[in-house]
Design an enzyme around this catalytic site. Structure first.
Site, PDB file in Angstrom:
ATOM      1  N   SER A   1      13.483 -29.019 -52.614  1.00  0.00           N
ATOM      2  CA  SER A   1      12.302 -28.719 -53.421  1.00  0.00           C
ATOM      3  C   SER A   1      12.536 -28.974 -54.908  1.00  0.00           C
ATOM      4  CB  SER A   1      11.869 -27.271 -53.210  1.00  0.00           C
ATOM      5  OG  SER A   1      11.446 -27.095 -51.876  1.00  0.00           O
TER       6      SER A   1
ATOM      7  N   ASP B   1       5.941 -31.171 -51.734  1.00  0.00           N
ATOM      8  CA  ASP B   1       7.205 -31.791 -52.147  1.00  0.00           C
ATOM      9  C   ASP B   1       7.896 -32.476 -50.969  1.00  0.00           C
ATOM     10  OD1 ASP B   1       7.539 -29.326 -50.946  1.00  0.00           O
ATOM     11  OD2 ASP B   1       8.905 -28.528 -52.471  1.00  0.00           O
TER      12      ASP B   1
HETATM   13 MG    MG Z   1       8.935 -24.147 -53.885  1.00  0.00          MG
HETATM   14 ZN    ZN Z   2      12.564 -25.474 -48.242  1.00  0.00          ZN
END
Ligand code: MG
Ligand code: ZN
Length: 355
Positions: free
Chosen positions: A74, A290
């Protein structure tokens, strides 16, 4: 250029006027952490009402690999969006060589925009951290908290109070925030009632906020709406990042119900954002992820002739390499059609802003 070429270009300009790209006064970037197409599909399949995701007409796909891994984390995923460059897993607002790069939030602040972030985790976590901090590792939570002292951010709402006032170095960053002109709010009720004109540092949980299953309630849609109302007071516009942080955690836990509740909560926040953007007319809204988490699948039972039973399944407890959807609305939204690398989302947002 000869005369005929000059005339021709003039005629072409006349018949094909290149209208200047519409500029967005505001950009709201919404990140569903770990939210792949299956996570959204699960919401669509289980929801009895129309989802806010269905209000978008412009969609694209973002390729999420980081600079050193096919499967991103992330930090690298958010940093690609915040600085426009792919970087290594774990990097917070630094490029692949570890050099700090200006984030879109910092650039927006420089250009006179108000800036904000809302998250359902500690505000020092990888996703929000990547928009304001510059650290070699996502694990440096207290250093990331220190980077919130730059004064570039107008408002932030999330958890993580402990990283500001229960630190190893014993420095009380909430006092620093107050000195920097922030109203420091640590109580949820106080947040909902805040009417003042100060910058807002709302750290409404010592650590992460509760999950939906634990009773977080309407925090995310409500905080998103409050952030918009506050930031919209700035005549030059704003940049706001909103994260549905815990969709990812449902994926890591291989817990379909956790994912579903976090996704529906994120969808409610999307509703608040689109309601504003539709009325405003000058706001670009981007909803993306993401990366995907869990290798989530909606399989059937092979013995079920009707193929009507949907059985959530997972292939991993970690992230996957699958591309993630991008939804866009408002001025500059067309730029988000197609398939592209995650870091080009930064360029598209910058272009929409006219930076
Ligand atoms: Mg996050
Ligand atoms: Zn994760």
């Amino acid at each position: 250029m000869g005369l005929s070429a000059l005339v021709l270009s003039g005629v072409l300009a006349f018949v094909n006027p290149k209208a200047p790209a519409p500029k967005a006064k505001n950009v709201i970037l919404m990140i569903g952490d770990g939210m792949g197409l299956t996570q959204i599909s699960y919401g669509l399949l289980t929801s009895t009402e129309r989802m806010n995701f269905e209000r978008f007409r412009v969609m694209g796909l973002s390729r999420t690999s980081s600079s050193n891994h096919k499967i991103t984390d992330s930090a690298a995923g958010a940093t690609a969006l915040s600085i426009g460059k792919k970087t290594y897993n774990g990097a917070i607002g630094v490029d692949e060589n570890g050099l700090p790069q200006k984030t879109i939030l910092e650039i927006a602040a420089e250009k006179g925009k108000a800036t904000g972030m809302v998250a359902t985790c500690v505000i020092t976590h990888a996703t929000p951290g990547s928009f304001i901090a510059h650290q070699s590792s996502r694990e440096k939570y207290e250093a990331i908290a220190g980077d919130f002292m730059t004064k570039d951010i107008t408002l932030f709402i999330g958890g993580g109070l402990d990283h500001f006032n229960k630190r190893k170095d014993s420095v009380d960053l909430t006092a620093k925030l107050k000195a920097n002109g922030y109203e420091v709010i640590t109580d949820m009720k106080e947040l909902w009632n805040y009417q003042g004109a100060k910058k807002v540092a709302a750290l409404v949980a010592p650590k992460h906020l509760k999950s939906m299953q634990e009773g977080r309630g309407d925090f995310l849609p409500r905080a998103s709406q409050l952030a918009i109302q506050n930031l919209d007071k700035n005549k030059s516009g704003f940049f706001l990042m909103i994260e549905g942080s815990q969709i990812d955690w449902g994926g890591h836990a291989n817990d379909a119900e956790y994912i579903r509740q976090e996704l529906m909560d994120f969808d409610a926040a999307i509703g608040k954002v689109l309601d504003f953007a539709e009325k405003d007319g000058n706001t670009l809204v981007i909803v993306t992820a993401d990366h995907e988490t869990g290798g989530f699948a909606l399989s059937g039972n092979e013995d079920d002739k009707k193929q009507n039973a949907v059985i959530p399944a997972f292939t991993t407890k970690s992230h996957t390499a699958t591309a993630v959807p991008v939804f866009a609305y408002g001025p500059g939204a067309e730029e988000f059609m197609g398939i592209y690398q995650n870091n080009s989302i930064f360029d598209k947002m910058m272009k929409a802003f006219g930076f």
